[in-house]
Design an enzyme around this catalytic site. Sequence first.
Site, PDB file in Angstrom:
ATOM      1  N   TYR A  27       0.899  -1.204  -0.001  1.00 43.58           N
ATOM      2  CA  TYR A  27      -0.124  -0.177  -0.009  1.00 43.58           C
ATOM      3  C   TYR A  27       0.864   1.373  -0.024  1.00 43.58           C
ATOM      4  O   TYR A  27       0.470   2.216  -0.749  1.00 43.58           O
ATOM      5  CB  TYR A  27      -0.976   0.003   1.352  1.00 43.58           C
ATOM      6  CG  TYR A  27      -1.747   1.366   1.557  1.00 43.58           C
ATOM      7  CD1 TYR A  27      -2.680   1.676   0.689  1.00 43.58           C
ATOM      8  CD2 TYR A  27      -1.323   2.164   2.256  1.00 43.58           C
ATOM      9  CE1 TYR A  27      -3.632   2.736   0.855  1.00 43.58           C
ATOM     10  CE2 TYR A  27      -2.143   3.471   2.440  1.00 43.58           C
ATOM     11  CZ  TYR A  27      -3.119   3.582   1.768  1.00 43.58           C
ATOM     12  OH  TYR A  27      -3.750   4.656   1.646  1.00 43.58           O
ATOM     13  N   GLU A  28       2.031   1.175   0.677  1.00 47.22           N
ATOM     14  CA  GLU A  28       2.786   2.467   0.985  1.00 47.22           C
ATOM     15  C   GLU A  28       3.900   2.588  -0.143  1.00 47.22           C
ATOM     16  O   GLU A  28       4.675   3.396  -0.111  1.00 47.22           O
ATOM     17  CB  GLU A  28       3.572   2.560   2.194  1.00 47.22           C
ATOM     18  CG  GLU A  28       2.574   2.637   3.444  1.00 47.22           C
ATOM     19  CD  GLU A  28       3.042   2.734   4.680  1.00 47.22           C
ATOM     20  OE1 GLU A  28       4.357   2.356   4.990  1.00 47.22           O
ATOM     21  OE2 GLU A  28       2.729   3.389   5.612  1.00 47.22           O
ATOM     22  N   GLU A  85       4.493   2.265  15.331  1.00 44.85           N
ATOM     23  CA  GLU A  85       5.289   2.239  13.897  1.00 44.85           C
ATOM     24  C   GLU A  85       4.492   1.543  12.792  1.00 44.85           C
ATOM     25  O   GLU A  85       4.546   2.333  11.782  1.00 44.85           O
ATOM     26  CB  GLU A  85       6.350   0.802  14.247  1.00 44.85           C
ATOM     27  CG  GLU A  85       7.158   0.643  13.116  1.00 44.85           C
ATOM     28  CD  GLU A  85       8.044   1.540  12.805  1.00 44.85           C
ATOM     29  OE1 GLU A  85       8.595   1.698  11.375  1.00 44.85           O
ATOM     30  OE2 GLU A  85       8.361   2.505  13.530  1.00 44.85           O
ATOM     31  N   TYR A  88      -2.614  -0.905  10.349  1.00 40.83           N
ATOM     32  CA  TYR A  88      -3.081  -1.252   8.953  1.00 40.83           C
ATOM     33  C   TYR A  88      -4.455  -2.029   9.157  1.00 40.83           C
ATOM     34  O   TYR A  88      -4.514  -2.815  10.113  1.00 40.83           O
ATOM     35  CB  TYR A  88      -1.947  -2.598   8.202  1.00 40.83           C
ATOM     36  CG  TYR A  88      -2.527  -2.997   7.072  1.00 40.83           C
ATOM     37  CD1 TYR A  88      -2.493  -2.454   5.750  1.00 40.83           C
ATOM     38  CD2 TYR A  88      -3.161  -4.271   7.064  1.00 40.83           C
ATOM     39  CE1 TYR A  88      -3.069  -2.861   4.590  1.00 40.83           C
ATOM     40  CE2 TYR A  88      -3.626  -4.860   5.869  1.00 40.83           C
ATOM     41  CZ  TYR A  88      -3.452  -4.302   4.952  1.00 40.83           C
ATOM     42  OH  TYR A  88      -3.959  -4.764   3.371  1.00 40.83           O
ATOM     43  N   ILE A  98     -12.640   0.308  12.712  1.00 44.40           N
ATOM     44  CA  ILE A  98     -11.763  -0.494  13.315  1.00 44.40           C
ATOM     45  C   ILE A  98     -10.151   0.327  13.408  1.00 44.40           C
ATOM     46  O   ILE A  98      -9.909   0.290  14.536  1.00 44.40           O
ATOM     47  CB  ILE A  98     -11.253  -1.662  12.507  1.00 44.40           C
ATOM     48  CG1 ILE A  98     -12.301  -2.628  12.367  1.00 44.40           C
ATOM     49  CG2 ILE A  98      -9.750  -2.194  12.632  1.00 44.40           C
ATOM     50  CD1 ILE A  98     -11.897  -3.738  11.268  1.00 44.40           C
ATOM     51  N   ASN A 126      -0.370  10.305   1.988  1.00 48.39           N
ATOM     52  CA  ASN A 126      -1.541   9.716   2.420  1.00 48.39           C
ATOM     53  C   ASN A 126      -2.735  10.364   3.005  1.00 48.39           C
ATOM     54  O   ASN A 126      -2.839  10.481   4.071  1.00 48.39           O
ATOM     55  CB  ASN A 126      -1.139   8.487   3.626  1.00 48.39           C
ATOM     56  CG  ASN A 126      -1.981   7.511   3.782  1.00 48.39           C
ATOM     57  OD1 ASN A 126      -3.212   7.564   3.312  1.00 48.39           O
ATOM     58  ND2 ASN A 126      -1.566   6.412   4.350  1.00 48.39           N
ATOM     59  N   TYR A 133      -6.551  10.856  10.893  1.00 49.78           N
ATOM     60  CA  TYR A 133      -5.924  11.360  12.292  1.00 49.78           C
ATOM     61  C   TYR A 133      -6.410  12.705  12.560  1.00 49.78           C
ATOM     62  O   TYR A 133      -6.405  12.985  13.872  1.00 49.78           O
ATOM     63  CB  TYR A 133      -4.191  11.278  12.044  1.00 49.78           C
ATOM     64  CG  TYR A 133      -3.815   9.918  11.719  1.00 49.78           C
ATOM     65  CD1 TYR A 133      -4.464   9.010  12.072  1.00 49.78           C
ATOM     66  CD2 TYR A 133      -2.855   9.789  10.504  1.00 49.78           C
ATOM     67  CE1 TYR A 133      -3.821   7.559  11.732  1.00 49.78           C
ATOM     68  CE2 TYR A 133      -2.339   8.738  10.316  1.00 49.78           C
ATOM     69  CZ  TYR A 133      -2.863   7.573  10.923  1.00 49.78           C
ATOM     70  OH  TYR A 133      -2.050   6.228  10.301  1.00 49.78           O
TER      71      TYR A 133
END
Length: 159
Positions: A27-28, A85, A88, A98, A126, A133
């Site tokens: 994904y990253e 860290e 996901y 979630i 992202n 966030y």
Amino acid sequence: MTDIKYRDASPVDVSLILHFIRELAVYEKLEHEVVATEALLEESLFGANAKAFCILAEVDGQPAGFALCFYNYSTFQGRAGIYIEDLYVVPEHRGSGIGKGFFRFLAQRALREGCGRIQWWVLDWNEPSIGFYRRLGAKGMDEWTVFRLEGEAIEKLAA
């Protein structure tokens, strides 16, 4: 009704954790950087000198995501904190709460353990995560620049 549960990972979860790490790396767009193995994860998460911990989310008993964390320390606060860290959530469960549940679980742990903060990095491209966030109440630390030493640079400096 969907049943979402969070739990501390155990050694039997190592292959699942590595699977999630690889999915996150894809994904990253960083899959080429994953060198972790099950043996390395087992030692660092569950060995005698474990340096990190992992939380798993399950939906109706099926794995749905992970948060891999470790403790850091704030000299200004004089207290430990939790550093996330990796976090996901599998694509089919994104937007179902979630991710927020992971933060709630970690916030409860931080309060229980007297931690002063929860901290993490996010890739600047992202936008979905950055928006999420901010909605949690997190603030970007834009005035800080991240530096890293790794691999050959560490070896050269240590010589």
